[in-house]
Design a protein around this motif. Structure first.
Motif, PDB file in Angstrom:
ATOM      1  N   THR A  34     -44.903  31.713  29.780  1.00  0.00           N
ATOM      2  CA  THR A  34     -44.166  31.322  28.580  1.00  0.00           C
ATOM      3  C   THR A  34     -43.402  32.510  28.017  1.00  0.00           C
ATOM      4  OG1 THR A  34     -46.076  31.773  27.170  1.00  0.00           O
ATOM      5  CG2 THR A  34     -45.779  29.504  27.907  1.00  0.00           C
ATOM      6  N   CYS A  35     -42.275  32.210  27.399  1.00  0.00           N
ATOM      7  CA  CYS A  35     -41.446  33.215  26.731  1.00  0.00           C
ATOM      8  C   CYS A  35     -42.117  33.644  25.429  1.00  0.00           C
ATOM      9  CB  CYS A  35     -40.076  32.621  26.415  1.00  0.00           C
ATOM     10  SG  CYS A  35     -39.114  32.179  27.881  1.00  0.00           S
ATOM     11  N   PRO A  36     -41.618  34.712  24.834  1.00  0.00           N
ATOM     12  CA  PRO A  36     -42.177  35.175  23.563  1.00  0.00           C
ATOM     13  C   PRO A  36     -42.179  34.129  22.451  1.00  0.00           C
ATOM     14  CG  PRO A  36     -40.761  36.843  24.491  1.00  0.00           C
ATOM     15  CD  PRO A  36     -40.606  35.625  25.344  1.00  0.00           C
ATOM     16  N   ASP A  37     -41.249  33.179  22.508  1.00  0.00           N
ATOM     17  CA  ASP A  37     -41.207  32.132  21.477  1.00  0.00           C
ATOM     18  C   ASP A  37     -42.040  30.916  21.874  1.00  0.00           C
ATOM     19  OD1 ASP A  37     -39.657  31.032  23.479  1.00  0.00           O
ATOM     20  OD2 ASP A  37     -37.955  30.558  22.192  1.00  0.00           O
ATOM     21  N   ASP A  38     -42.920  31.068  22.869  1.00  0.00           N
ATOM     22  CA  ASP A  38     -43.813  30.021  23.383  1.00  0.00           C
ATOM     23  C   ASP A  38     -43.094  28.910  24.139  1.00  0.00           C
ATOM     24  OD1 ASP A  38     -46.137  31.278  22.521  1.00  0.00           O
ATOM     25  OD2 ASP A  38     -45.969  30.388  20.526  1.00  0.00           O
ATOM     26  N   THR A  39     -41.858  29.139  24.554  1.00  0.00           N
ATOM     27  CA  THR A  39     -41.142  28.191  25.404  1.00  0.00           C
ATOM     28  C   THR A  39     -41.661  28.355  26.830  1.00  0.00           C
ATOM     29  OG1 THR A  39     -39.158  28.349  24.052  1.00  0.00           O
ATOM     30  CG2 THR A  39     -38.869  27.515  26.295  1.00  0.00           C
ATOM     31  N   ALA A  40     -42.066  27.259  27.439  1.00  0.00           N
ATOM     32  CA  ALA A  40     -42.565  27.315  28.814  1.00  0.00           C
ATOM     33  C   ALA A  40     -41.434  27.665  29.770  1.00  0.00           C
ATOM     34  CB  ALA A  40     -43.173  25.978  29.206  1.00  0.00           C
ATOM     35  N   ILE A  41     -41.736  28.511  30.723  1.00  0.00           N
ATOM     36  CA  ILE A  41     -40.779  28.831  31.786  1.00  0.00           C
ATOM     37  C   ILE A  41     -41.074  27.862  32.917  1.00  0.00           C
ATOM     38  CG2 ILE A  41     -39.950  30.559  33.410  1.00  0.00           C
ATOM     39  CD1 ILE A  41     -40.899  32.704  31.438  1.00  0.00           C
ATOM     40  N   ALA A  79     -34.546  32.303  30.966  1.00  0.00           N
ATOM     41  CA  ALA A  79     -35.406  31.402  30.191  1.00  0.00           C
ATOM     42  C   ALA A  79     -35.697  31.920  28.789  1.00  0.00           C
ATOM     43  CB  ALA A  79     -36.727  31.178  30.935  1.00  0.00           C
ATOM     44  N   CYS A  80     -35.790  33.221  28.640  1.00  0.00           N
ATOM     45  CA  CYS A  80     -36.281  33.774  27.376  1.00  0.00           C
ATOM     46  C   CYS A  80     -35.210  34.354  26.461  1.00  0.00           C
ATOM     47  CB  CYS A  80     -37.317  34.858  27.659  1.00  0.00           C
ATOM     48  SG  CYS A  80     -38.779  34.258  28.539  1.00  0.00           S
ATOM     49  N   VAL A  81     -34.161  34.905  26.999  1.00  0.00           N
ATOM     50  CA  VAL A  81     -33.180  35.597  26.162  1.00  0.00           C
ATOM     51  C   VAL A  81     -32.482  34.657  25.201  1.00  0.00           C
ATOM     52  CG1 VAL A  81     -31.008  36.886  26.223  1.00  0.00           C
ATOM     53  CG2 VAL A  81     -32.871  37.516  27.724  1.00  0.00           C
ATOM     54  N   VAL A  84     -34.856  34.211  21.980  1.00  0.00           N
ATOM     55  CA  VAL A  84     -35.612  35.291  21.371  1.00  0.00           C
ATOM     56  C   VAL A  84     -34.784  36.578  21.359  1.00  0.00           C
ATOM     57  CG1 VAL A  84     -37.624  36.782  21.735  1.00  0.00           C
ATOM     58  CG2 VAL A  84     -37.817  34.345  22.085  1.00  0.00           C
ATOM     59  N   ASN A  85     -34.893  37.320  20.299  1.00  0.00           N
ATOM     60  CA  ASN A  85     -34.340  38.663  20.270  1.00  0.00           C
ATOM     61  C   ASN A  85     -35.380  39.576  20.900  1.00  0.00           C
ATOM     62  OD1 ASN A  85     -33.384  41.190  19.771  1.00  0.00           O
ATOM     63  ND2 ASN A  85     -33.032  40.869  17.588  1.00  0.00           N
ATOM     64  N   LEU A  86     -35.192  39.924  22.146  1.00  0.00           N
ATOM     65  CA  LEU A  86     -36.211  40.672  22.883  1.00  0.00           C
ATOM     66  C   LEU A  86     -36.467  42.054  22.294  1.00  0.00           C
ATOM     67  CD1 LEU A  86     -35.308  39.709  26.544  1.00  0.00           C
ATOM     68  CD2 LEU A  86     -37.116  38.799  25.117  1.00  0.00           C
ATOM     69  N   LYS A  87     -35.485  42.629  21.608  1.00  0.00           N
ATOM     70  CA  LYS A  87     -35.682  43.948  21.012  1.00  0.00           C
ATOM     71  C   LYS A  87     -36.736  43.899  19.910  1.00  0.00           C
ATOM     72  CE  LYS A  87     -31.065  45.607  22.088  1.00  0.00           C
ATOM     73  NZ  LYS A  87     -29.771  46.021  21.581  1.00  0.00           N
ATOM     74  N   SER A  95     -45.515  42.488  31.493  1.00  0.00           N
ATOM     75  CA  SER A  95     -46.730  41.695  31.743  1.00  0.00           C
ATOM     76  C   SER A  95     -46.371  40.254  32.113  1.00  0.00           C
ATOM     77  CB  SER A  95     -47.665  41.723  30.541  1.00  0.00           C
ATOM     78  OG  SER A  95     -47.100  41.057  29.440  1.00  0.00           O
ATOM     79  N   LEU A  96     -45.290  39.733  31.548  1.00  0.00           N
ATOM     80  CA  LEU A  96     -44.826  38.390  31.911  1.00  0.00           C
ATOM     81  C   LEU A  96     -44.368  38.374  33.359  1.00  0.00           C
ATOM     82  CD1 LEU A  96     -44.143  35.479  31.128  1.00  0.00           C
ATOM     83  CD2 LEU A  96     -42.004  36.310  30.165  1.00  0.00           C
TER      84      LEU A  96
END
Length: 119
Positions: A34-41, A79-81, A84-87, A95-96
């Protein structure tokens, strides 16, 4: 009677296809990342005894031999960018990616262990 015959033929074809897929020596799994915003990849890894690929958004992405680092990094970015603001994310993208790479390594080991003719 005609319906039973058609149904029996359909089951026989389905059984044949299922057996053919099992004998391919391909092992697949969705790592549940899952992405940092809990969105499943929604991506799955598949490996044979000699190669792997990832499927993401209906497209297969072959790895460079069995090294899937570039593919998993690309999938994570796509999937994640967007959400989410990854910074500002306190989590660890490494780890992902490690979670996804661990699935690739596990599937490759399973495929090799099941292959009697592998070198």
């Amino acid at each position: 009677m005609k319906t039973k015959l058609i149904f029996t033929l359909m089951l026989a074809i389905l059984a044949f296809v299922a057996c053919s897929e099992d004998e391919s020596g391909e092992f697949c799994e969705n790592p549940g990342a899952t992405c940092p915003d809990d969105t499943a990849i929604d991506a799955s890894a598949c490996c044979t005894s000699s190669s792997c690929y990832w499927t993401y958004k209906g497209t297969d992405y072959p790895c460079n031999g069995t090294n899937c680092n570039a593919v998993t990094a690309s999938i994570i970015t796509d999937a994640c960018v967007a959400g989410v603001n990854l910074k500002s994310w306190d989590g660890d993208l490494a780890s992902l990616q490690a979670q996804m790479e661990a699935v690739t390594e596990k599937l490759l080991a399973e495929a090799r262990a099941s292959c009697a003719d592998c070198k």
